[in-house]
Design an enzyme around this catalytic site. Structure first.
Site, PDB file in Angstrom:
ATOM      1  N   HIS A  22       0.909  -1.350  -0.040  1.00 54.62           N
ATOM      2  CA  HIS A  22       0.067  -0.028   0.114  1.00 54.62           C
ATOM      3  C   HIS A  22       0.712   1.438  -0.005  1.00 54.62           C
ATOM      4  CE1 HIS A  22      -3.634  -2.144   0.461  1.00 54.62           C
ATOM      5  NE2 HIS A  22      -3.246  -2.634   1.586  1.00 54.62           N
TER       6      HIS A  22
HETATM    7 ZN    ZN Z   1      -4.040  -7.014   2.921  1.00 60.41          ZN
END
Ligand code: ZN
Length: 681
Positions: free
Chosen positions: A182
């Protein structure tokens, strides 16, 4: 090779050696042929697999400063995985690869200088300041050791990738945290600081001149950071299988949808497989691998494969809510091992149930070490999976020759002067012609303006008729009329259309119509028009109006003595609205109602109370597969009609069901017609 001489009398192993054209003799016997000879010398041993593992306890130092608050991205994630490797006897077979801190120079291959500085500075912050940093960003926590742990996590993945790329080890598992996929170019996000896999891939390209990297991300979440890092890079494939829920699942970014495919020369190098709901299973993942991941990976032909191996899609994960078993993780690892001469790195990302992640990681590592993956059971993907994969293939087929047929985007292709026809229109047109010439069925004009405007498409207007409505000749003279409501998208099946010369169409309703006409009965055949772009609600409302209109003007107006109503697939629900609305007349003349709903469609129910519920129950036949959701409820209510569970219908298309059930359905309604005594008029 046929003229090769092999001394079959002795048991020693032989080795085949390339010799060019030199004649070779062993003793007095020349045993060479075609530039090769068979040697009795000791064979070189098979190259055994070496599996690396990265682990460093300092990656546990990154922890939530609020010790009393449990955070799912807990330091014990990596220690529990490591303990599992040890307990299973795997650790002693693996080669430890030391983690080291990633350098600024390496991090800058993906992130900005500011991001490096920001992470570095967190180690000098006070507790209050650390809390503030966590609050300022999306889903992270920070302590004084975060920077060290993040640098080790990233450096560990780089070292393992390099060891695999160089051939020091064949493959390996990076048991690291914090995770990475992320992490954005300029900010931490979703428990991630540096994008471990993205930085490692860039290091391989820069330092070891690796050309093509295939990144497979099976973490339940979309790797937004990794996608962005390679969105313009034609030499890195980023392929993610993730829960999407129409952009409502974390990170909640529409960029994770299947239409986002990369940019410029990298178009097709981003492949998103977005699940529309939780609850996806082994079969769904294996199906995605078989249909999309592996064909594309083979066509791309990578030099190394790196997996963003989160285990939050695993059975038991509190966040992912999917049901992937260790066996399936083993199979996915096994399939990926076949690529890039076995050069495969698994790098841990998410996964929050300690048992699930440990068992899943162990299953993967056993396969890395050379074990076979466990048996899986039959692969039966869910409807949502098949639909998702179909959508992915539609979009990606433009970039990958393994994903034929090519998807034609009608919006782009429909330019002036170019003839682009909807295949469904062709089928409708053909069906109209065919049913006319064979069975004297005729298409009907649709009189009321509102309905005509709504349902008459270009093709119908060319022929002045609504091609979805066909009825038999001299309908008004018939004592018996069959009102058959279906959707030809369900009831007609085509073979694959990669090559028109060898493609076929089959209409499962045809034999019903033929039987009905041979019995001298009348038929009103309604192909429910496809949904428009409007909301489903409008669509249902319009369909209800349409069917009521057809009932009034074609069935009831013809004044038959007996009627049979049949609904299939999408036709069932619209038909039920019509039955609800015209209940008095329908109860008077109808000998029976037969419904064949779709596998995932709810069973349509009678809305009204009183006589109609009993009447419907007594005079209906609702044919369902054994695995239909209706059977999980306690006792099916009478307003659903007489529901029958039929063996062998599980996951079968409407087309195939109508085909298989044909004799039973026909026998049933013929018998009901014989038994039915119509009211005196
Ligand atoms: Zn994840």
């Amino acid at each position: 090779m046929e003229d090769m001489e092999i001394d079959g009398t002795e048991a020693q192993p032989y080795v085949l050696i390339e010799t060019g054209n030199l004649p070779i003799t062993v003793g007095n016997r020349p045993i060479y042929t075609n530039g090769r000879y068979i040697s009795k010398s000791t064979p070189t041993p098979l190259k055994s697999t070496k599996t690396g593992v990265v682990y460093d306890r300092r990656m546990r130092y990154h922890a939530n400063i609020h010790e009393d608050e449990h955070h799912p991205e807990d330091p014990s994630r990596i220690s529990s995985i490591q303990s599992m490797f040890k307990a299973a006897g795997c650790l002693e077979k693996m080669i430890p690869i030391n983690a080291r801190e990633v350098t600024k120079d390496e991090v800058r291959l993906v992130h900005t200088d500011e991001h490096w500085d920001f992470v570095a500075k967190t180690s000098a912050l006070s507790e209050a300041q650390l809390g503030k940093v966590a609050d300022d960003y999306n889903s992270i926590y920070v302590n004084k050791e975060t920077a060290l742990s993040a640098r080790l996590s990233c450096g560990g993945v780089i070292e393992l990738c390099k060891a695999v790329a160089r051939g020091d080890v064949t493959n390996g598992f990076a048991n690291v945290r914090p995770p990475g996929h992320h992490a954005e170019i300029n900010e931490p996000m979703g428990f991630c600081f540096f994008n471990n896999v993205a930085v490692a891939a860039q290091c391989l390209k820069r330092d070891l001149k690796i050309e093509k990297v295939f990144i497979l991300d099976w973490d339940i979440h979309h790797g937004n950071g990794t996608q962005k890092a390679f969105y313009n890079d034609p030499n890195v494939v980023y392929c993610s299988i993730h829960r999407y829920d129409n952009a409502n699942f974390y990170p909640g970014d529409p960029q994770a949808g299947h239409t986002h495919v990369g940019n410029g020369p990298a178009k097709g190098k981003t492949i998103n497989i977005p699940w529309p709901r939780p609850g996806m299973r082994d079969s769904d993942y294996i199906y995605a691998f078989n249909k999309v991941v592996m064909p594309i990976a083979y066509e791309f032909d990578p030099d190394i494969v790196i997996v963003s191996a989160g285990f939050d899609a695993a059975e038991g994960d509190p966040i992912g809510e999917n049901h992937v078993t260790p066996a399936a993780f083993g199979h996915m690892t096994h399939m990926l091992k076949s690529l890039a001469a076995g050069k495969l790195v698994l790098a841990l990302e998410g996964g929050y149930n300690l048992d699930s992640i440990s068992n899943s990681a162990l299953a993967c590592v056993k396969v890395l070490l050379g074990e076979h993956p466990a048996k899986l059971g039959p692969i039966k993907p869910s409807q949502e999976c098949v639909e998702t994969i179909y959508q992915v293939i539609r979009v990606q087929s433009r970039y990958w020759s393994c994903l034929k047929p090519i998807y034609i985007d009608s919006a782009e292709e429909k330019v002036p002067g170019k003839l682009v026809i909807d295949i469904m229109d062709m089928v409708k047109l053909f069906r109209t012609r065919y049913l006319f010439s064979k069975l004297k069925m005729v298409p009907a004009p649709l009189a009321p303006e509102r309905l005509a405007n709504r349902f008459t498409d270009l093709l119908s207007s060319l022929y002045n008729d609504a091609l979805f409505l066909l009825f038999s000749n001299d309908l008004h003279c018939k004592d018996v009329i069959i009102f058959f409501v279906h959707d030809i998208a369900d009831t007609c099946a085509t073979s694959n259309l990669t090559n028109l010369a060898t493609s076929y169409m089959s209409d499962s309703v045809y034999q019903y119509i033929e039987t009905i006409i041979n019995q001298s009965y009348g038929i009103v055949d309604v192909d429910v028009p496809p949904p428009t772009n409007d909301t489903q609600k409008t669509d249902l409302h319009d369909l209800k109006d349409l069917l009521i209109f057809l009932w009034d003007h074609f069935v009831e107006y013809a004044n038959p003595k007996k009627v049979v109503i049949i609904g299939a697939g999408r036709g069932c629900r619209s038909l039920m609205h019509c039955i609800n609305d015209r209940d008095t007349m329908i109860m008077r003349f109808t000998a029976c109602v037969i419904m064949v709903p779709g596998n995932n469609d709810p069973v349509p129910t009678i809305a009204k109370k009183g006589d109609i519920v009993n009447w419907y129950y007594e005079n209906s036949l609702v044919l369902l597969p054994e695995n239909h959701s209706v059977w999980t409820k306690k006792g099916v209510k009478k307003d659903s009609g007489k529901c029958i569970s039929v063996k062998g219908l599980n996951n079968m298309s409407i087309h195939d069901k109508l085909h298989i059930l044909r004799q039973d359905i026909i026998d049933y309604f013929l018998q009901r017609l014989t038994d039915f005594i119509p009211p005196r008029q």
